[in-house]
Scaffold this active site. Structure first.
Site, short mmCIF file in Angstrom:
data_model
loop_
_atom_site.label_atom_id
_atom_site.label_comp_id
_atom_site.label_asym_id
_atom_site.label_seq_id
_atom_site.Cartn_x
_atom_site.Cartn_y
_atom_site.Cartn_z
N LYS A 68 -38.23 -19.37 -14.27
CA LYS A 68 -37.08 -20.34 -13.58
C LYS A 68 -37.78 -21.76 -13.03
O LYS A 68 -37.18 -22.76 -13.31
CB LYS A 68 -36.42 -19.59 -12.41
N ASN A 119 -28.22 -31.93 -19.95
CA ASN A 119 -29.19 -31.27 -20.35
C ASN A 119 -29.78 -31.42 -21.88
O ASN A 119 -30.95 -31.68 -21.95
CB ASN A 119 -29.01 -29.90 -19.91
N GLY A 139 -23.60 -18.10 2.35
CA GLY A 139 -23.66 -19.56 1.58
C GLY A 139 -22.40 -19.59 0.89
O GLY A 139 -22.10 -18.76 0.11
N GLY A 140 -21.60 -20.73 1.00
CA GLY A 140 -20.17 -21.01 0.44
C GLY A 140 -20.37 -22.14 -0.52
O GLY A 140 -19.56 -22.61 -0.92
N ASN A 161 -33.79 -21.59 -5.91
CA ASN A 161 -34.43 -22.26 -6.80
C ASN A 161 -36.11 -22.46 -6.40
O ASN A 161 -36.43 -22.40 -5.27
CB ASN A 161 -34.08 -23.49 -7.15
N ASN A 214 -34.29 -30.40 -13.85
CA ASN A 214 -33.60 -31.00 -12.62
C ASN A 214 -33.95 -32.37 -12.52
O ASN A 214 -33.13 -33.29 -12.67
CB ASN A 214 -33.65 -30.18 -11.58
N ASN A 271 -36.41 -25.35 -14.05
CA ASN A 271 -35.96 -26.38 -12.77
C ASN A 271 -36.97 -27.78 -12.71
O ASN A 271 -36.25 -28.61 -12.45
CB ASN A 271 -36.02 -25.61 -11.43
N SER A 278 -27.79 -29.22 -11.66
CA SER A 278 -27.34 -29.25 -10.09
C SER A 278 -27.94 -30.29 -9.40
O SER A 278 -27.35 -30.84 -8.49
CB SER A 278 -27.72 -27.99 -9.34
N ALA A 323 -22.65 -22.83 -12.94
CA ALA A 323 -21.53 -22.87 -12.00
C ALA A 323 -21.42 -24.24 -10.98
O ALA A 323 -22.31 -24.75 -10.52
CB ALA A 323 -21.37 -21.72 -11.15
#
Length: 299
Positions: free
Chosen positions: A181, A199, A7-8, A101, A189, A185, A248, A126
């Site tokens: 987590k 946030n 995964g990039g 996630n 999110n 999320n 994200s 990130a």
């Protein structure tokens, strides 16, 4: 240790950059353009200390599984898992670390005949700025736990070199780790994506905070959280510590990409249905996000 990172996206680039400092990394990406760019220029990372580069070996994701790596770290988003894993002949003993996630990816893992699986919860902030570039904005840690099988010596070999530069935290209970987590999320999110705020606004604006609290009440009921105050304070602390960050999911909405709403709120809706519980706020947020995706040409 030879490590495949599949995964990039932002997390794939982030892990490739740091893990390449002490291990041999092979990054697998989906398209030729990204492969060629990273081959030519390496991976560029920017953090609070400055800008840095590293050269890594990079291949197409279709080649993953043929490189003889000691570990594969799966960094694709959950909605890409099925296309990545279907028709792949993964050796049962090959170690995999999943960094998605939500908790819906556990269903995919259970369909595979695997004996050695780790799961992780990434607490770094990130975002990717180009095919070869990532900004490490929020420095946190990666929590990691065994899901199937266990080999402490293997795990120590992976994580010990990064005690300061890119810390990992071993956890004994994978379910509690992923649930913490998930709660973060599931609140941050969708609310930030719909309200289009950073946030910190969720706890600073009293009206947003009211919905924040009501959403937590629905979530804790569905998950039957025993340490509800611990989970609640964790979400508040994450909001406070990442107050200037854009989630994200907000970035996905702004850039017209599919979100991970199915992996997050979709998982909670499924859990609620199985327990014959009502979740009106979660359902409303889920359909608002899905509707937003549909308006922008998604599915």
């Amino acid at each position: 240790m030879k490590i495949a990172i599949v995964g990039g996206g932002a997390i794939g680039l982030l892990f490739s950059f740091y893990l390449n400092q002490h291990h041999e990394v092979v990054l697998y990406v989906r398209n030729i353009q990204q492969r060629d760019r990273i081959q030519a220029k390496g991976i560029h990372l920017t953090n609070h200390q400055g800008s840095f580069s590293t050269k890594v070996e990079v291949r197409l994701a279709s080649e993953w599984g043929k490189g003889g790596e000691d570990l594969s770290i799966i960094c694709v988003k959950q909605y890409h898992l099925q296309s990545l894993l279907e028709n792949k002949k993964i050796e049962a003993h090959h170690p995999l670390l999943f960094l998605q996630n939500g908790m819906g990816h556990l269903e995919y893992i259970d369909r595979l005949n695997l004996r050695f699986v780790l799961v992780g919860a990434v607490e770094h902030g990130a975002y990717r700025t180009d095919d070869d570039s990532v900004v490490h904005k929020g420095e946190g840690q990666t929590r990691i736990a065994f899901y199937k099988g266990a080999d402490q010596e293997f795990l120590d070999t992976l994580i010990k070199p990064f005690h300061q530069s890119f810390p990992f935290q071993k956890e004994d209970d994978f379910k509690e780790m992923l649930q913490k987590k998930l709660v973060v999320n599931a609140i941050i999110n969708p609310l930030t994506a719909l309200l289009k705020v950073q946030n910190g606004a969720l706890i600073e604006n009293p009206h947003f905070f009211q919905t924040f609290r009501e959403l937590f009440v629905e979530i804790k009921g569905i998950l039957r959280l025993e340490k509800e105050e611990l989970y609640y304070q964790n979400v508040v602390e994450v909001c406070r510590n990442t107050s200037q960050n854009r989630s994200s999911m907000l970035k996905d909405v702004e850039e017209g990409r599919p979100t991970e709403i199915d992996a997050i709120l979709g998982y909670l809706i499924k859990q609620a249905n199985e327990k014959n519980m009502q979740a009106p706020l979660i359902n409303a947020l889920f359909h608002l996000i899905k509707g937003n995706e549909l308006e922008k040409g998604g599915k």
